[in-house]
Design a protein around this motif. Structure first.
Motif, mmCIF file in Angstrom:
data_model
loop_
_atom_site.group_PDB
_atom_site.id
_atom_site.type_symbol
_atom_site.label_atom_id
_atom_site.label_comp_id
_atom_site.label_asym_id
_atom_site.label_seq_id
_atom_site.Cartn_x
_atom_site.Cartn_y
_atom_site.Cartn_z
ATOM 1 N N VAL A 176 0.970 -1.204 0.066
ATOM 2 C CA VAL A 176 -0.182 -0.015 0.031
ATOM 3 C C VAL A 176 0.890 1.290 -0.062
ATOM 4 N N PRO A 177 1.418 1.824 -1.346
ATOM 5 C CA PRO A 177 2.242 2.829 -1.122
ATOM 6 C C PRO A 177 1.905 4.093 -0.489
ATOM 7 N N ALA A 178 0.415 4.278 -0.422
ATOM 8 C CA ALA A 178 0.156 5.514 0.112
ATOM 9 C C ALA A 178 0.434 5.602 1.610
ATOM 10 N N LEU A 179 0.445 4.390 2.281
ATOM 11 C CA LEU A 179 0.985 4.509 3.654
ATOM 12 C C LEU A 179 2.327 3.829 3.695
ATOM 13 N N MET A 219 3.216 0.869 3.348
ATOM 14 C CA MET A 219 3.564 -0.411 3.427
ATOM 15 C C MET A 219 4.012 -1.255 2.346
ATOM 16 N N PHE A 221 7.010 2.206 7.643
ATOM 17 C CA PHE A 221 6.821 0.809 8.601
ATOM 18 C C PHE A 221 7.895 -0.332 8.065
#
Lengths: 467, 523
Positions: free
Chosen positions: B70-73, B75, B192
């Motif tokens: 999930v690039p936006a966060l 991850m 992360f």
């Protein structure tokens, strides 16, 4: 062309009209065979019009990323509920009128998703509520349903009155009802006390829909009284309408405002109260009712954060929530005998009586807990990180501790299904019904494993609110 | 995707069991199900042979694979191994075929679901040890609860409902705060990704809170003394294969978590908390040993002995010395082999006598010599007899303990003696006790049972006699962890003579302030 832009709404309207025609003509039974197909076509149409942008009715009705995202969720939810209903062909209550009322409610919510003006918002909200007032008492000649219907109307009308009262304050203080114009003015209590009080009252109407503490008292009673399939609808889709409006309104505030803190406090109370009350429930629908109170609290994490990430997370979570909750209700509807309310003990031995249903229930329950790899986990992670980034550390800790509380009753469902002993005969559920539920469970897992596409969609929608 | 090797060996290790689990749903014959799982287990072991190309002095993390998730966060799907995790992955892969073999006749109902759960467990456990992304780690960490819960709840003994729910509630409640810590690390560390987080240093106050949140999750999993009550219940009720997985792999996740996260991410807090952790470890050692001494149920006895053994592991970790930690890691591996073997043997015994009481299983020495030979071997390994694997681990931990403080050493030694007392008591009763319910129909070990136990028996001797190979592989990674700790603490100016209150106001090295880019996003 306006017609092509409004295709999702128009398709649903056409479906409603067809249901109306079917209800006045003699051919009532055939509805169940074409309705799920029509609803699924509706989902496809809504998915295709995800990219549509525009503004009509003098800027009161806007088609943007957020509205299209939520319309997709509403269309999907409606399709699932129609699918659940179609699995119960022998019930008398599933007349075309029943589905027509469901459709009108969903249609009202679709309008709600696009409304960006307070009076339009109010009208759309009422449109979706009125048909529910009629829907909830429909349950054969059951007295509990009548009680639930009265409770829903009484509570609903009181809260609506408060909301209208609040609306009058906002109009008096700000001289406009357009959200875009409202957004450009200040919303701190010191500079606009009248407007903030008005908005708080106005929000109550949506907290009621969302069943947020302390507006949740109707929720377990109505779920318990209403038909299982009605409860599945009431528990899920109207919440989407509430969330979309709250997302639009939350974008008005900046961090640390009174209203934002109100969101956080109510959210924390809601999740704690809901989870604690759910611990002692035996009736599955009451249990899910309190669980939805708790989940309304989780959504507040994102709304209190108010940042683009927070609004994205709230949108994402509400979609994940309806998926997993519908999966849960799917099983509840399947195991109930003659439409009665199933209790936890009715789940006993489900893994022997209907292994497919037990699997769907396990996925749904663990998703509602927020265990990976399900949609519930990713949704919660997004919410937590958004709230933490905005400094709501206490709220995050309350939320994770609540996960620990909630595990007991969700696990209780799985425990009854997998380790309970029962002499009851195997359930006769059609293969198609199981397959439909299996797809639902797979989607819950898939959204948990690969959340990126959906998250980006929600993020684009939320980014538009934070220019 | 960035990879050091062309073939994504870790991904294959994780996804092969998952895919096999999917295939399993469509298999109808029971024999085929067992064979399929067995073949997957053997394939996993063969795949693991590739991992022996790990070079101790190479990059910090090897076999790295990284894909955006999930690039936006921020991850990512990020896997890799170092000395801390390498042997745990090997142990997990080895346990799968042994568990299938060990349950060949033990499990006779709901065979498909049983093997389904075994396969899911294997994927999740390998994932936990291989994950280099904090969220990915948490995903595997929690995902493993569900199959383990089902293993206990569906195939367990008479009190399985109680035991399984206790296991689930305890472990899940512990790890909820870990999620909060993960979210918090993203805010202050900006990512992360574990390797990136390791490079940064955090303010002391933050470290304390993060340490408490993480240590609670890990201490429950280990389990350390006050949090251990779920373990005996779960072990006693779980089927043999469940107990083996629980003892051999699950418990190791807790100690692995301490090594991977607590020590390098919150070094200052770890130093502050070390006396408490050491005290709890010693309490675990002595308490576990004393309680084990009084058990009449063989499985319970071994379960409490696990509490004691894991106490040695946590003791070794919080000594912060190379010998202590390498002893701890060896002890993790050894405990997996030895206790795994013991639980497997109790399972075999249960198939014969249908009882786990010592009383019902007495006097087998004359009639089942091969069985008793192996039971004796694993028991001796469990009490750390010289020449067996546990001796090496325990002696390293004790050397570290005496180096740290003579008192710690003195307090830990009785634990080793207690182990001898309760294991020998068990062995003596089972071998020479007066038979009470022995029947001639109890067969000695069959070829399949030999095949289940022999790999573990070989490892007992191999590690016992030639431990240097393993130690050489893990030592560079341990030194890396310890130097990270020391340099971060030095840079923060933490020394023994400062009081806690003073430390609370120490600035961090590179902690992003409120104006950092990741915090920018404001409504």
């Amino acid at each position: 062309m306006i017609t092509t832009k409004l295709l999702p709404e128009l398709w649903l309207l056409a479906t409603i009209s067809a249901l109306f025609v079917a209800s006045v003509s003699g051919r009532k039974r055939s509805v169940l065979s074409w309705l799920p197909v029509a609803a699924i076509i509706g989902v496809v149409i809504t998915a295709l019009s995800l990219g549509v942008r525009g503004e009509i009715l003098f800027g009161a009705y806007r088609l943007d990323g957020l509205s299209q995202f939520f319309k997709l969720a509403i269309a999907a939810g409606f399709a699932i509920v129609a699918g659940i209903g179609a699995g119960k062909r022998d019930s008398e209550d599933f007349s075309p009128d029943y589905f027509m009322l469901l459709g009108i409610s969903a249609w009202g919510l679709m309008l709600l998703a696009s409304s960006v003006e307070l009076i339009t918002l109010y009208l759309a909200l009422e449109l979706s509520s009125y048909s529910l007032y009629a829907l909830i008492p429909i349950r054969g000649k059951d007295r509990r349903a009548a009680e639930a219907g009265i409770k829903y109307i009484m509570f609903g009308s009181a809260v609506t009155a408060a909301a209208l009262f609040g609306l009058s304050y906002i109009m008096a203080a700000k001289h406009t009802t357009y959200l875009a114009a409202l957004a450009s003015s200040s919303w701190s209590f010191s500079s606009a006390p009248l407007a903030v009080i008005g908005l708080t009252l106005f929000l109550a109407g949506f907290f009621y829909k969302l069943a947020l503490f302390p507006f949740h008292f109707w929720c377990p009673d109505v779920y318990q009284g209403a038909k299982n399939e009605t409860a599945a609808y009431v528990a899920t889709i109207p919440k989407l309408g509430a969330v979309v409006v709250l997302v639009r309104l939350a974008a008005l505030f900046t961090h640390g405002m009174e209203v934002t803190n109100l969101f956080a406090v109510l959210g924390a109370l809601s999740m704690t109260g809901g989870n604690l009350a759910a611990l002692v429930q035996r009736d599955l629908k009451r249990l899910l009712g309190y669980s939805s109170v708790a989940h309304a609290g989780y959504v507040m994490l994102g709304l209190a954060a108010g940042s683009a990430a927070g609004l994205t997370a709230a949108s994402f979570y509400s979609l994940a929530y309806i998926l997993m909750n519908l999966a849960c209700f799917y099983v509840v509807c399947a195991i109930s005998k003659d439409g009665e309310n199933p209790t936890l003990d009715d789940l006993n031995g489900l893994y022997r009586r209907g292994p497919g249903l037990a699997m769907i229930l396990a996925v749904a329950a663990f998703a509602l807990v927020g265990l990976p790899p399900t949609a519930g986990f990713t949704g919660k992670l997004f919410l937590l990180s958004a709230a933490w980034d905005q400094g709501y550390h206490w709220f995050v800790i309350v939320a994770v501790l609540n996960t620990a509380i909630s595990i007991y009753y969700y696990l209780g469902m799985v425990r009854h299904a997998y380790t309970g002993q029962s002499e009851a005969p195997a359930l006769t559920v059609s293969k198609g019904y199981i397959a439909f539920g299996g797809v639902l469970a797979m989607v819950v897992l898939l959204v948990g494993i690969l959340p990126a596409p959906l998250y980006d969609l929600a993020a684009r929608a939320a980014a538009a609110l934070h220019p | 995707m960035t990879m050091q090797f062309g073939f994504p060996v870790l991904t294959t290790l994780i996804f092969l069991p998952l895919m096999a689990a999917g295939v399993l749903l469509f298999v109808r014959q029971e024999r085929t199900m067992r064979l399929l799982t067995m073949v997957v287990g053997v394939l996993e072991c063969l795949l693991c042979l590739r991992l022996f190309s790990y070079s101790p002095h190479g990059a910090a993390f090897q076999f790295v694979e990284k894909v955006n998730w999930v690039p936006a966060l921020g991850m990512s799907y990020h896997l890799g191994l170092d000395g801390l995790s390498l042997y745990m992955v090997l142990l997990t892969a080895l346990m799968l075929p042994l568990c299938v073999l060990g349950s060949w006749t033990y499990i006779s109902t709901r065979i498909k679901e049983f093997h389904f759960c075994l396969l899911l467990m294997t994927s999740a456990c390998i994932g936990v040890f291989a994950a280099l992304d904090f969220v990915l780690f948490y995903v595997f960490w929690e995902a493993m609860l569900v199959p383990m819960y089902l293993l206990i709840a569906v195939w367990g003994g008479p009190r399985r409902r109680y035991a399984s729910i206790k296991f689930f509630l305890y472990t899940l409640a512990g790890s909820t705060l870990l999620l909060a810590a993960i979210v918090a690390f993203r805010q202050v560390g900006g990512s992360f990704s574990i390797p990136e987080l390791l490079e940064k240093s955090y303010s002391f106050k933050f470290q304390i809170w993060a340490f408490v949140a993480m240590a609670l999750a890990f201490a429950i999993k280990v389990p350390m003394f006050p949090f251990h009550t779920w373990l005996p219940a779960a072990h006693v009720e779980a089927p043999a294969a469940g107990s083996v997985l629980l003892a051999a792999i699950l418990l190791k996740m807790g100690t692995y978590g301490f090594l991977r996260f607590c020590l390098p991410l919150t070094p200052a807090a770890s130093v502050v908390a070390a006396p408490v952790m050491i005290a709890l470890s010693i309490a675990s050692i002595i308490y576990g040993g004393c309680i084990a001494l009084g058990q009449t149920d063989i499985k319970k006895l071994i379960a409490y002995s696990s509490v004691g053994h894991m106490g040695f592991v946590t003791l070794g970790i919080f000594l912060f010395s190379v010998s202590g930690i390498s002893g701890a890691i060896l002890q993790m591996l050894n405990h997996g082999i030895t206790t795994g073997g013991l639980f497997m043997m109790v399972g075999l015994l249960y198939e014969r006598s249908h009882s786990r009481e010592i009383l019902d299983n007495q006097g087998l020495g004359k009639h089942m010599p091969a069985f008793m030979f192996l039971l004796g071997l694993f028991s001796f390994s469990s009490l750390a007899f010289p020449g067996t694997n546990s001796f090496v681990g325990e002696i390293l931990v004790l050397v570290g303990a005496f180096k740290g403080s003579v008192w710690i050493g003195f307090l830990a030694v009785p634990g080793a003696m207690l182990a001898a007392a309760y294991m020998l008591r068990l062995l003596q009763r089972v071998t020479w006790g007066a038979p009470t319910s022995f029947k001639p129909s109890w067969w000695d070990l069959k070829p399949r049972e030999w095949a289940t136990l022999l790999p573990l028996a070989v490892l007992v001797f191999y590690i016992g006699l030639a431990p240097s190979l393993a130690i050489k592989t893990i030592e560079p990674s341990i030194e890396r962890v310890l130097t990270t700790m020391k340099s971060k603490n030095m840079a923060m100016g933490i020394s023994e003579d400062r009081h806690l209150a003073q430390r609370l106001h120490l600035p961090a090295l590179t902690v992003p302030g409120d104006r950092d880019p990741i915090q920018k996003e404001r409504p």
